[in-house]
Design a protein around this motif. Structure first.
Motif, short mmCIF file in Angstrom:
data_model
loop_
_atom_site.label_atom_id
_atom_site.label_comp_id
_atom_site.label_asym_id
_atom_site.label_seq_id
_atom_site.Cartn_x
_atom_site.Cartn_y
_atom_site.Cartn_z
N ILE A 1 -11.85 0.52 1.41
CA ILE A 1 -12.20 1.87 1.31
C ILE A 1 -11.83 2.60 2.54
N ALA A 2 -12.08 2.06 3.71
CA ALA A 2 -11.51 2.63 4.98
C ALA A 2 -10.03 3.12 5.00
N ALA A 3 -9.25 2.21 4.50
CA ALA A 3 -7.84 2.29 4.19
C ALA A 3 -7.41 3.50 3.31
N ASN A 4 -8.07 3.58 2.06
CA ASN A 4 -8.04 4.65 1.25
C ASN A 4 -8.22 5.76 1.70
N VAL A 5 -9.57 5.99 2.51
CA VAL A 5 -9.79 7.41 3.08
C VAL A 5 -8.65 7.65 4.06
N VAL A 6 -8.29 6.82 4.79
CA VAL A 6 -7.27 7.30 5.84
C VAL A 6 -5.90 7.68 5.08
N ILE A 7 -5.62 6.96 4.09
CA ILE A 7 -4.21 7.39 3.18
C ILE A 7 -4.54 8.75 2.64
N CYS A 8 -5.74 8.88 2.08
CA CYS A 8 -6.18 10.24 1.35
C CYS A 8 -5.79 11.37 2.36
#
Length: 207
Positions: free
Chosen positions: A23-30
């Motif tokens: 989830i954290a990685a997805n937020v950073v990528i977004c």
């Protein structure tokens, strides 16, 4: 039995940690994608394509602040040319003064009224004198608005027999109106304008 439950609990903790990391990685990528997209759109909006003689040229838009000194000096130059570049013709004098007064406040109108009352323009017309002004330099302070300026210029009074060269120094402040019009294309207004010096420099004979 307890060993099996312990294994299940450990597996659940691993899955939980993995999910949080995902989830954290997805937020950073977004967030990164949003930033890159915004930057790309902004740069694209600043590009202007101009078609000239069948060829396409790319130009870049800039903020007004970047061009502020240039626009301010051009406004000051336009005003002084309208006010001081005069021919011995009453209609042309009034036409140019009218244009100048769109660029300045009542302080310029007072200077004009003083010249009218002193018979200055009547002398230009009766003696068939042309008046020209050349801007030498403009001292400008853009650190604080309204912006203070001092304009140094050379004024020429051209007669059939000779040319009188005069030193002209004026000062004032210039305010940003925020709106541009056909009569005031830069959207500035000169205020507190006064003539500090207007004295003879040389007297040259015409050839």
């Amino acid at each position: 039995m307890f060993k099996q439950l312990k294994n299940i609990d450990t597996a659940f903790q691993h899955i939980k940690r993995f999910s949080l990391v995902l989830i954290a990685a997805n937020v950073v990528i977004c967030c990164l994608w949003s930033f890159v997209t915004y930057k790309a759109v902004t740069e694209a909006q600043q590009r202007v394509h101009i078609l000239y003689n069948g060829k396409v040229f790319e130009a870049f838009a800039s903020t007004r602040k970047a061009n502020l000194p240039v626009e301010l000096r051009d406004h000051i130059k336009d005003f002084h040319h309208y006010f001081f570049d005069q021919s011995p013709d009453d209609k042309e004098i009034k036409k140019k003064i009218s244009k100048a007064l769109y660029l300045a406040d009542n302080s310029a109108k007072k200077q004009y009224d003083n010249l009218v009352e002193s018979g200055y323009y009547n002398n230009l017309i009766s003696a068939n004198i042309s008046q020209e002004v050349e801007i030498d330099s403009i001292k400008l302070d853009i650190n604080t608005a309204p912006y203070q300026f001092t304009c140094y210029a050379t004024e020429k009074l051209i007669r059939a027999s000779n040319t009188v060269v005069r030193k002209l120094v004026t000062q004032g402040v210039i305010r940003d109106l925020g709106d541009k019009t056909d009569d005031n294309p830069h959207g500035f207004l000169i205020q507190q304008w006064q003539i500090l010096e207007n004295s003879d420099a040389t007297n040259a004979q015409q050839p």
